[in-house]
Enzyme design. Structure first.
Site, PDB file in Angstrom:
ATOM      1  N   TRP A 105     -19.906  21.337 -23.918  1.00 22.74           N
ATOM      2  CA  TRP A 105     -19.716  22.044 -22.992  1.00 22.74           C
ATOM      3  C   TRP A 105     -20.955  22.568 -22.219  1.00 22.74           C
ATOM      4  O   TRP A 105     -20.892  22.675 -20.819  1.00 22.74           O
ATOM      5  CB  TRP A 105     -18.459  23.210 -23.273  1.00 22.74           C
ATOM      6  CG  TRP A 105     -17.217  22.382 -23.459  1.00 22.74           C
ATOM      7  CD1 TRP A 105     -16.494  22.577 -24.601  1.00 22.74           C
ATOM      8  CD2 TRP A 105     -16.381  21.732 -22.557  1.00 22.74           C
ATOM      9  NE1 TRP A 105     -15.312  21.696 -24.473  1.00 22.74           N
ATOM     10  CE2 TRP A 105     -15.214  21.343 -23.205  1.00 22.74           C
ATOM     11  CE3 TRP A 105     -16.476  21.317 -21.186  1.00 22.74           C
ATOM     12  CZ2 TRP A 105     -14.256  20.716 -22.615  1.00 22.74           C
ATOM     13  CZ3 TRP A 105     -15.503  20.554 -20.617  1.00 22.74           C
ATOM     14  CH2 TRP A 105     -14.219  20.240 -21.260  1.00 22.74           C
ATOM     15  N   ASP A 175     -19.844  31.315 -21.339  1.00 20.26           N
ATOM     16  CA  ASP A 175     -18.657  30.461 -21.141  1.00 20.26           C
ATOM     17  C   ASP A 175     -17.787  30.659 -22.478  1.00 20.26           C
ATOM     18  O   ASP A 175     -18.131  30.245 -23.635  1.00 20.26           O
ATOM     19  CB  ASP A 175     -19.011  29.071 -20.994  1.00 20.26           C
ATOM     20  CG  ASP A 175     -17.502  28.233 -21.219  1.00 20.26           C
ATOM     21  OD1 ASP A 175     -16.629  28.870 -21.396  1.00 20.26           O
ATOM     22  OD2 ASP A 175     -17.540  26.880 -20.974  1.00 20.26           O
ATOM     23  N   LYS A 199      -6.469  28.620 -24.095  1.00 20.77           N
ATOM     24  CA  LYS A 199      -6.765  28.893 -25.347  1.00 20.77           C
ATOM     25  C   LYS A 199      -6.017  29.985 -25.740  1.00 20.77           C
ATOM     26  O   LYS A 199      -5.059  30.046 -26.585  1.00 20.77           O
ATOM     27  CB  LYS A 199      -8.222  28.890 -25.815  1.00 20.77           C
ATOM     28  CG  LYS A 199      -9.329  27.889 -25.175  1.00 20.77           C
ATOM     29  CD  LYS A 199      -9.057  26.602 -25.421  1.00 20.77           C
ATOM     30  CE  LYS A 199      -9.925  25.472 -24.443  1.00 20.77           C
ATOM     31  NZ  LYS A 199     -10.275  24.197 -24.544  1.00 20.77           N
TER      32      LYS A 199
HETATM   33  C1  LIG Z   1     -16.112  26.098 -23.988  1.00 22.79           C
HETATM   34  C2  LIG Z   1     -15.263  25.236 -22.897  1.00 22.79           C
HETATM   35  N1  LIG Z   1     -15.689  25.503 -21.601  1.00 22.79           N
HETATM   36  C3  LIG Z   1     -14.820  24.851 -20.667  1.00 22.79           C
HETATM   37  C4  LIG Z   1     -14.059  23.959 -20.756  1.00 22.79           C
HETATM   38  C5  LIG Z   1     -13.388  23.066 -19.525  1.00 22.79           C
HETATM   39  O1  LIG Z   1     -12.154  23.699 -19.355  1.00 22.79           O
HETATM   40  P1  LIG Z   1     -11.435  23.030 -18.131  1.00 22.79           P
HETATM   41  O2  LIG Z   1     -10.660  21.682 -18.614  1.00 22.79           O
HETATM   42  O3  LIG Z   1     -10.260  24.087 -17.947  1.00 22.79           O
HETATM   43  O4  LIG Z   1     -12.202  22.689 -16.896  1.00 22.79           O
HETATM   44  C6  LIG Z   1     -13.319  23.810 -22.291  1.00 22.79           C
HETATM   45  C7  LIG Z   1     -12.141  23.079 -22.222  1.00 22.79           C
HETATM   46  O5  LIG Z   1     -11.648  22.929 -23.302  1.00 22.79           O
HETATM   47  C8  LIG Z   1     -14.251  24.592 -23.024  1.00 22.79           C
HETATM   48  O6  LIG Z   1     -13.504  24.618 -24.390  1.00 22.79           O
END
Ligand SMILES: Cc1ncc(COP(=O)(O)O)c(C=O)c1O
Length: 365
Positions: A105, A175, A199
């Protein structure tokens, strides 16, 4: 296979929600607040909906101790929209930001920043396939740096920062998609925190942003779409466009649920116990293995594999039959991943460990 009762959902997101919350939503669905209509049908500028957003914000502020110089935004869309909004809003063309790349991520957020503005990598464990967090002594900062970005919990790799990174005075951005509300945080250490809801907050489609007010005084250069402008969203109290009302409704219920459990500190204590029990079992087993360094193991996403990887499809198939749902690791890393968000009870962890020991016994003969 068809299930007639609810199972333990170990999915990384969209993730398990408390059953009591789902039942409440079910009961209220046809007639919300005695309006004779569902919350899905209510205008976002009605007094009921405005009160709902205010309640959600008030409870979230209480749970996390968010100071008054921070704004809380409830934005529609995926968490990764923030990967672009952050550099678009907070970096002028001559400025740069530093990224700590500790998993999939943060890597994706770094790549997005590079597409739009100037960014550099402070440290990365990519060459090591993300098994640890590089020693802070090896981190390389450039002067000046407008913000440092990191991902306290890497959901796919199962890595957690056990500390808040030092930034040499730069604004810190996090994040917290897979860890917000799972452990206490000192909001004052951050300039901006964001979390996708899917989550620990609500159903997918909502992203919560907590932003320090001084960062809202910047005028994005070059100009950016209004929908992506934090200041415009803040000026309209998240009602610039139609917000994801149902998600906010579920979020408000989730915040109330967390409060009723005793708050974030209580859940953190329980989360530590849940993760410790599963890691202890993994460490004691010759059948399963986990590659993540002990000090940085995630509390939310326990990633492991079977020493004999050929057995994983059977493991997953039988686990599902035993009511242990969505244990498959992310397609980029494979293996098994047990996500233990706030709504996962200790009984779910115990059921998983019982299944794992039985499976190991059966297949070790
Ligand atoms: C730490 C983290 N950041 C960003 C995201 C991206 O989420 P989205 O699919 O809502 O863009 C996730 C998705 O699992 C994540 O776990």
């Amino acid at each position: 296979m068809a299930m007639t009762t609810r199972v333990y959902n170990f999915g990384a997101g969209p993730a398990m929600l408390p059953e009591s919350l789902l039942k409440e939503a079910q009961t209220e669905l046809l007639n919300w607040h005695n309006l004779g209509v569902s919350v899905l049908e209510v205008g976002h500028r009605t007094s009921e909906c405005v009160a709902l957003l205010e309640h959600a914000e008030r409870t979230l502020r209480e749970l996390l101790g968010i100071p008054s110089n921070y704004q809380v935004l409830f934005l529609g869309g995926a968490a990764r929209t923030q990967f672009a909004m952050i550099p678009m809003n907070l970096l002028y063309p001559e400025e740069q930001a530093g990224y700590l790349v500790t998993g999939v991520w943060s890597h994706m957020a770094f790549s997005e920043a590079l597409r739009l503005k100037r960014a550099y990598c402070v440290a990365s464990d990519e060459a090591n396939q993300y098994k640890t967090i590089p020693d802070p002594k090896t981190w390389e900062f450039k002067e000046p740096t407008s913000y440092i970005y990191y991902t306290p919990n890497e959901t796919i790799n199962g890595i957690r920062f056990p500390y808040i990174p030092k930034t040499k005075g730069s604004t810190l951005i996090a994040d917290m998609t897979s860890c917000l509300l799972a452990e206490p945080i000192d909001v004052t250490r951050f300039g901006l925190i964001f979390a996708g809801a899917q989550k620990n907050i609500a159903n997918a489609g909502l992203t919560v942003v907590i932003i320090r007010e001084d960062l809202l005084s910047r005028i994005p250069n070059p100009p950016i779409p209004s929908m992506l402008d934090y200041k415009i969203q803040a000026q309209h109290h998240s009602l610039y466009a139609t917000p994801p009302v149902f998600n906010c409704y579920i979020a408000a219920k989730m915040f109330d649920w967390i409060k009723a459990q005793g708050g974030v500190e209580t859940l953190f204590h329980l989360n530590c116990q849940k993760a410790a029990r599963l890691y202890q079992y993994l460490d004691s087993s010759d059948f399963y293995t986990t590659k993540i360094d002990k000090e940085v193991r995630s509390l939310m996403n326990v990633c492991f594999s079977l020493k004999n990887e050929k057995l994983e499809p059977e493991f997953l198939h039988l686990a599902e039959r035993a009511g242990l749902y969505a244990l498959k690791g992310h397609r980029l890393v494979g293996g098994i991943r047990a996500s233990l968000y706030n709504a996962m009870p200790m009984a779910g962890v115990d059921a998983l460990i019982d299944f794992m020991s039985e499976f190991a016994k059966e297949h070790s003969r």
